[in-house]
Design a protein around this motif. Structure first.
Motif, PDB file in Angstrom:
ATOM      1  N   HIS A  61      38.909  12.336 -69.892  1.00 21.69           N
ATOM      2  CA  HIS A  61      37.957  11.284 -70.641  1.00 21.69           C
ATOM      3  C   HIS A  61      37.699  11.556 -71.825  1.00 21.69           C
ATOM      4  O   HIS A  61      36.715  10.202 -72.409  1.00 21.69           O
ATOM      5  N   GLU A  62      37.712  12.003 -72.367  1.00 18.84           N
ATOM      6  CA  GLU A  62      37.320  12.036 -73.961  1.00 18.84           C
ATOM      7  C   GLU A  62      38.545  12.083 -74.327  1.00 18.84           C
ATOM      8  O   GLU A  62      38.131  11.832 -76.063  1.00 18.84           O
ATOM      9  N   ASP A  86      42.734   8.252 -70.817  1.00 14.31           N
ATOM     10  CA  ASP A  86      41.033   8.607 -70.792  1.00 14.31           C
ATOM     11  C   ASP A  86      41.114   7.974 -69.276  1.00 14.31           C
ATOM     12  O   ASP A  86      40.050   8.019 -68.786  1.00 14.31           O
ATOM     13  N   LYS A 124      31.562   7.990 -72.849  1.00 14.16           N
ATOM     14  CA  LYS A 124      31.928   9.329 -72.828  1.00 14.16           C
ATOM     15  C   LYS A 124      32.037   9.742 -73.982  1.00 14.16           C
ATOM     16  O   LYS A 124      32.391  11.366 -73.640  1.00 14.16           O
ATOM     17  N   TYR A 159      34.712   4.634 -70.999  1.00  9.51           N
ATOM     18  CA  TYR A 159      36.587   4.901 -70.658  1.00  9.51           C
ATOM     19  C   TYR A 159      35.838   4.054 -69.173  1.00  9.51           C
ATOM     20  O   TYR A 159      34.335   3.927 -68.584  1.00  9.51           O
ATOM     21  N   LYS A 200      26.460  11.520 -71.529  1.00  8.57           N
ATOM     22  CA  LYS A 200      27.964  11.132 -71.481  1.00  8.57           C
ATOM     23  C   LYS A 200      28.253  11.160 -69.770  1.00  8.57           C
ATOM     24  O   LYS A 200      27.467  12.098 -69.381  1.00  8.57           O
TER      25      LYS A 200
END
Length: 446
Positions: free
Chosen positions: A193-194, A219, A351, A369, A401
């Protein structure tokens, strides 16, 4: 797709060809130009991209000599060049969508707002539109399809793109009466996801692709969007938010995609999902309530049941797009389209921690994302669709986040085409009002 080769050959024997207009000359567009040059009865006669050197290179790599490539911004000059058997390159997408001699437009930009604008202008000019832009499709596709229907042209996703490949399996299984339990695709890389353009830069260079595009694969956004398109076409929904995303082999899929009480992972049937370990293929999990059918499937070595897997171990992306072009032209049919309307929504998730004043930079960027929800869940939570994210959207309150970004947490500084279309789509859910909405759109956007 059966029989299109014969129809294309017949068209060429008549001294005619399908004239394709392409918007976007990146990796997908370049491959499509070369593939079509090998085909009968079809040609990419006009291409638009901000970088005309890419257009020239694409045509020359396809075997077209430089003298036959006309770079222009003028409609009359472009039309004359096509009449003379030449091909056209331009920086203006509007030129391609308005050329009288172009039959079908292909959007290969991958940018949601651009895709929405291209599709609208193609429809306005009464041209079939093939979307290699799933991001735009899942955001405003239902409205664009209604507009295309009202205008008498075809709005369609692309063969070869994973949603189109999944749809082939769905149509096959549905036509012969199987119960369809699940539809899905393989994921090519571990979910991160990052991921962002910086972390994806090395792989992007190796593949000759955009770092943002690679980041959107890594992601998970691209996977969510693709299965979103399948959901809107079939009515199938994610079983859980973001889908399960298990790991497994092709042989393990029938047992994985069973109800929990049968030892599987599912809470319900008729779902979309993805699997780590079966890329680059797509699959359908099917079953039957007939004893003789199970006997036959066992005889055919399809497994012991009660579930079976149909697996397509490849999808050739834009190299298959010409099949959708031909299907729209000859049969006036879509490969895949949002026939069921908004069934699911790919929503924007932070993110990183975001602060008031931060700009959202778009798909495959540094800030968001995508995560697939049912449309009911997304709309109830006022979640922001990923296709509406661009640098003109500014955060107005802190967002943690991993938190889904909602409409009350952002402000749109400058209205774009896709926001206008989305607004009208949300106001127009009655098919009876389509023609009125079409007239309204003309007055607003022309």
């Amino acid at each position: 797709m059966l029989g299109l080769n014969y129809k294309l050959r017949e068209l060429e024997n008549l001294g005619r060809e399908i004239h394709v207009g392409l918007i976007g000359c990146g990796q997908m567009g370049r491959g499509m130009i070369s593939q079509i040059e090998n085909m009968k009865g079809m040609r990419v006669v006009a291409t638009a991209d901000l970088h005309t050197t890419l257009i020239e290179q694409a045509y020359m790599k396809a075997g077209i000599n430089k003298q036959s490539i006309v770079l222009t911004t003028q409609l009359e000059e472009a039309e004359k060049a096509i009449e003379q058997g030449k091909v056209v390159g331009t920086v203006y997408s509007e030129l391609v969508t308005s050329l009288p001699s172009v039959d079908v437009i292909v959007d290969a930009t991958g940018v949601p707002n651009l895709g929405a604008e291209i599709a609208w202008k193609a429809i306005l000019n009464k041209k079939h539109i093939v979307m290699l832009n799933v991001e735009a499709d899942v955001t405003v596709g239902p409205l664009l399809k209604q507009m295309a229907d009202a205008s008498g042209v075809i709005y369609t996703g692309s063969a070869g793109d994973e949603p189109g490949a999944v749809m082939e399996l769905y149509d096959f299984a549905d036509a012969i009466g199987f119960e369809i339990i699940a539809l899905g695709k393989g994921k090519n890389n571990p979910l991160n996801h990052e991921a962002n353009p910086s972390t994806a830069e090395v792989e992007a260079k190796l593949k000759g692709a955009s770092p943002k595009m690679i980041a959107s694969f890594q992601d998970g956004t691209k996977t969510m969007v693709e299965m979103n398109a399948v959901a809107n076409a079939t009515g199938f929904l994610p079983d859980v938010a973001g889908m399960h995303g298990p790991s497994g082999t092709v042989g393990e899929l029938p047992s994985l995609f069973q109800l929990k009480e049968q030892g599987g992972i599912l809470d319900g049937k008729g779902i979309v999902d993805y699997v780590n370990g079966v890329a680059p293929g797509v699959f359908a999990i099917i079953s039957s309530d007939k004893e003789e059918v199970h006997h036959e499937m066992n005889y055919l070595k399809m497994g012991d049941g009660p579930n079976y897997v149909l697996y397509r171990p490849y999808h050739l992306t834009s190299l298959e797009t010409p099949l959708s072009v031909a299907r729209a032209y000859f049969h006036k049919e879509a490969t895949i389209a949002p026939w069921k309307g908004l069934q699911a929504e790919t929503v924007a998730v932070a993110k990183k921690d975001l602060q008031p004043g931060d700009h959202l930079d778009g798909i495959g960027g540094y800030t968001v994302y995508g995560k697939l929800l049912s449309y009911n869940e997304a709309s109830t939570g006022s979640a922001l669709p990923i296709g509406l994210v661009d640098p003109n959207v500014v955060v107005t309150r802190p967002v943690r986040k991993g938190e889904i970004i909602t409409f009350d947490a952002i402000e749109q500084k400058k209205e774009s085409m896709i926001w206008k279309l989305r607004s009208i789509q949300m106001q127009s859910t009655d098919n009876k009002s389509v023609k009125n909405e079409f007239v309204k759109l003309k007055s607003i956007l022309v």
